[in-house]
Design an enzyme around this catalytic site. Structure first.
Site, PDB file in Angstrom:
ATOM      1  N   ASP A 134       0.803  -1.230   0.000  1.00 32.57           N
ATOM      2  CA  ASP A 134       0.000   0.000   0.000  1.00 32.57           C
ATOM      3  C   ASP A 134       0.831   1.272   0.000  1.00 32.57           C
ATOM      4  O   ASP A 134       0.418   2.296   0.553  1.00 32.57           O
ATOM      5  CB  ASP A 134      -0.972   0.023   1.206  1.00 32.57           C
ATOM      6  CG  ASP A 134      -1.749  -1.259   1.338  1.00 32.57           C
ATOM      7  OD1 ASP A 134      -2.321  -1.678   0.333  1.00 32.57           O
ATOM      8  OD2 ASP A 134      -1.755  -1.856   2.435  1.00 32.57           O
ATOM      9  N   LYS A 154       2.154   2.289  -5.189  1.00 35.21           N
ATOM     10  CA  LYS A 154       2.848   1.838  -6.417  1.00 35.21           C
ATOM     11  C   LYS A 154       2.044   2.166  -7.671  1.00 35.21           C
ATOM     12  O   LYS A 154       2.608   2.581  -8.682  1.00 35.21           O
ATOM     13  CB  LYS A 154       3.076   0.314  -6.356  1.00 35.21           C
ATOM     14  CG  LYS A 154       3.999  -0.129  -5.244  1.00 35.21           C
ATOM     15  CD  LYS A 154       4.100  -1.636  -5.176  1.00 35.21           C
ATOM     16  CE  LYS A 154       2.881  -2.319  -4.592  1.00 35.21           C
ATOM     17  NZ  LYS A 154       2.573  -2.055  -3.198  1.00 35.21           N
ATOM     18  N   GLY A 191      -4.106  -4.025  -4.375  1.00 35.39           N
ATOM     19  CA  GLY A 191      -5.066  -2.945  -4.648  1.00 35.39           C
ATOM     20  C   GLY A 191      -4.297  -1.727  -5.093  1.00 35.39           C
ATOM     21  O   GLY A 191      -3.732  -1.019  -4.275  1.00 35.39           O
ATOM     22  N   HIS A 192      -4.219  -1.520  -6.395  1.00 33.75           N
ATOM     23  CA  HIS A 192      -3.442  -0.387  -6.912  1.00 33.75           C
ATOM     24  C   HIS A 192      -4.403   0.741  -7.295  1.00 33.75           C
ATOM     25  O   HIS A 192      -5.221   0.599  -8.188  1.00 33.75           O
ATOM     26  CB  HIS A 192      -2.599  -0.840  -8.114  1.00 33.75           C
ATOM     27  CG  HIS A 192      -1.538  -1.836  -7.729  1.00 33.75           C
ATOM     28  ND1 HIS A 192      -0.838  -2.575  -8.630  1.00 33.75           N
ATOM     29  CD2 HIS A 192      -1.064  -2.198  -6.515  1.00 33.75           C
ATOM     30  CE1 HIS A 192       0.024  -3.354  -7.989  1.00 33.75           C
ATOM     31  NE2 HIS A 192      -0.117  -3.142  -6.700  1.00 33.75           N
ATOM     32  N   GLN A 224       2.013  -5.871  -3.476  1.00 38.03           N
ATOM     33  CA  GLN A 224       2.320  -5.997  -2.042  1.00 38.03           C
ATOM     34  C   GLN A 224       3.619  -5.244  -1.719  1.00 38.03           C
ATOM     35  O   GLN A 224       3.944  -4.302  -2.411  1.00 38.03           O
ATOM     36  CB  GLN A 224       2.411  -7.466  -1.600  1.00 38.03           C
ATOM     37  CG  GLN A 224       1.072  -8.188  -1.528  1.00 38.03           C
ATOM     38  CD  GLN A 224       0.580  -8.704  -2.851  1.00 38.03           C
ATOM     39  OE1 GLN A 224       1.318  -9.293  -3.603  1.00 38.03           O
ATOM     40  NE2 GLN A 224      -0.681  -8.488  -3.152  1.00 38.03           N
TER      41      GLN A 224
END
Ligand code: IMP
Length: 427
Positions: free
Chosen positions: A13, A16, A40-41, A223
């Site tokens: 988180d 990225k 989750g990007h 990650q």
């Protein structure tokens, strides 16, 4: 610029997606190399918010994107995500997305097993995303899992699936009333195979072909490095290798193709799920960081644990990943703090140590030793030019560079696509 690999250098988180979006214009291909839809990007473009879990962030800029062999793909989630993008007028076809036919298939029972283990069986939870990532990687390593190419031939698929389901039902029968129906899963797979297969390809063959010899690659990690299954805070890790070295394995390219390594770090630290976190602040300023930084998981919505920047942890990340430079995100979240701390050493009993131990048992005894800096107490979120940054923000950045011995090349000072300042050339 050479090829580039972008990885999160904390516990995930770090932002990225936004940095990939910022840089991918300079590259021809964006390649995702590990993890699954546990990631989750987030990319914010004016009033549009994109949260990508399995699809590479490069799709937002219509780059050719490739998903490597070490990624675990939930085909139903994959198709859903493509549909969600379609609603936002981003059309995903085999023209802009290829998936390795070697990638593993994550099935609905993987998340069931993940959740049973977390919620029923284990006294010490990992705090997984519950999306079946661990069980799917286990099936791959045990050589019983399905690969994308298994969808090509229905008879072959039936055999592989039967074997896999028989194995899991032995366990499920003993812990749950729910067992897996072979017919149900087969039906589901048959219903989507023709939608998935057009994307499937031997991507190593493709990327090593003449056509790609001069193309520039941007590898996108998911990650964070401290969640790496070999080098992270085991067992409180994810089930893949998050380090850049694994990108070459996943895509089937020469290790030197991964190019320079850019680590992404927040100006403070967060972690979701269980496990050691030396600089965690359980109340007061921790909650303030969470509130100001809107620290809720983009996949599960869980509140993230927050604490000060941990330079000892970051030095370990720099070593295991070979990070050449860093992007520092969310510096605006620190705007209101009168004092800002950076952990520069650890205390272990009476000893002072400069490295992050591997053993979780030892890590749990660690106490952070802080440097305290004056905060800048100014709004940095509207600044577009590095020269206009407050003196104390510059000092904070310099202090980190000195402690970490790598340059900070980019800072991000807000959630929007344009809230970004280039400080130096990325190396
Ligand atoms: P899993 O990857 O769902 O098996 O979860 C293992 C650990 O990794 C848990 O602590 C999760 O919270 C963490 N994790 C997995 N994906 C992410 C992510 O994208 N960001 C932050 N933490 C993650």
């Amino acid at each position: 610029m050479k090829n580039l690999t972008i990885v999160g250098a904390q516990w995930g988180d770090e932002g990225k997606g936004k940095i990939v979006d910022h840089l991918c214009g300079k590259f021809d291909v964006v390649l995702r190399f590990q993890g699954g839809h546990n990631a989750g990007h987030t990319i914010v473009i004016k009033d549009k918010k994109f949260i990508l879990s399995i699809l590479p962030s490069g799709l937002i800029r219509n780059k050719l994107c490739v998903i490597g062999s070490s990624v675990v793909i939930d085909p139903f989630h994959f198709l859903n995500e493509i549909n969600l993008l379609k609603k936002k007028r981003i059309i995903v076809t085999k023209e802009n997305l290829r998936i390795s036919n070697n990638a593993s298939i994550l099935l609905p029972f993987h998340s069931l097993i993940d959740q049973i283990r977390e919620n029923k069986l284990s006294k010490k939870k990992i705090g997984t995303t519950g999306r079946g990532i661990g069980p799917c990687y286990e099936d791959k390593i045990a050589r019983r899992g399905l690969k994308i190419y298994d969808l090509e031939d229905i008879n072959h698929l039936k055999n592989r699936l039967k074997n896999l389901i028989n194995f899991h039902n032995i366990f499920l029968k003993s812990v749950s009333k729910k067992i897996i129906s072979f017919n149900e899963i087969l039906k589901l797979l048959v219903s989507i195979r023709k939608k998935i297969l057009p994307f499937s390809e031997d991507v190593s063959e493709l990327l090593n072909s003449k056509k790609f010899s001069n193309k520039k690659f941007l590898f996108e990690g998911a990650q964070g490095l401290m969640l790496d299954v070999d080098h992270g805070t085991f067992p409180f890790v994810t089930s893949s290798n998050t380090i850049p070295a694994s990108a070459a394995i996943s895509l089937g390219v020469k290790p030197s193709k991964i190019g320079n390594i850019l680590g992404i770090v927040k100006a403070y630290t967060t972690r979701v799920g269980e496990g050691p976190f030396p600089t965690e602040l359980r109340s007061g300023q921790g909650l303030e960081l969470a509130k100001k930084g809107n620290e809720f998981g983009s996949v599960t919505g869980r509140p993230r644990r927050c604490g000060w920047f941990d330079a000892v942890q970051c030095k370990k990340a720099i070593n295991i990943a070979g990070i050449d430079s860093l992007a520092l995100t969310k510096i605006d979240v620190l705007d209101g703090f009168k004092k800002i701390k950076i952990c520069h050493k650890y205390k272990l009993g009476k000893k002072t140590i400069n490295h992050m131990p591997n053993s979780v048992k030892t890590l749990n005894r660690i106490k952070p030793d802080y440097l305290t800096l004056d905060g800048w107490c100014q709004n940095t979120s509207s600044i577009k030019n590095k020269n206009l940054l407050p003196k104390k923000t510059k000092q904070f950045i310099k202090t980190l560079e000195k402690l970490l011995n790598v340059p900070i090349s980019i800072i991000s000072n807000g959630p929007e696509r344009n809230d970004i300042i280039n400080l130096k050339k990325i190396i």
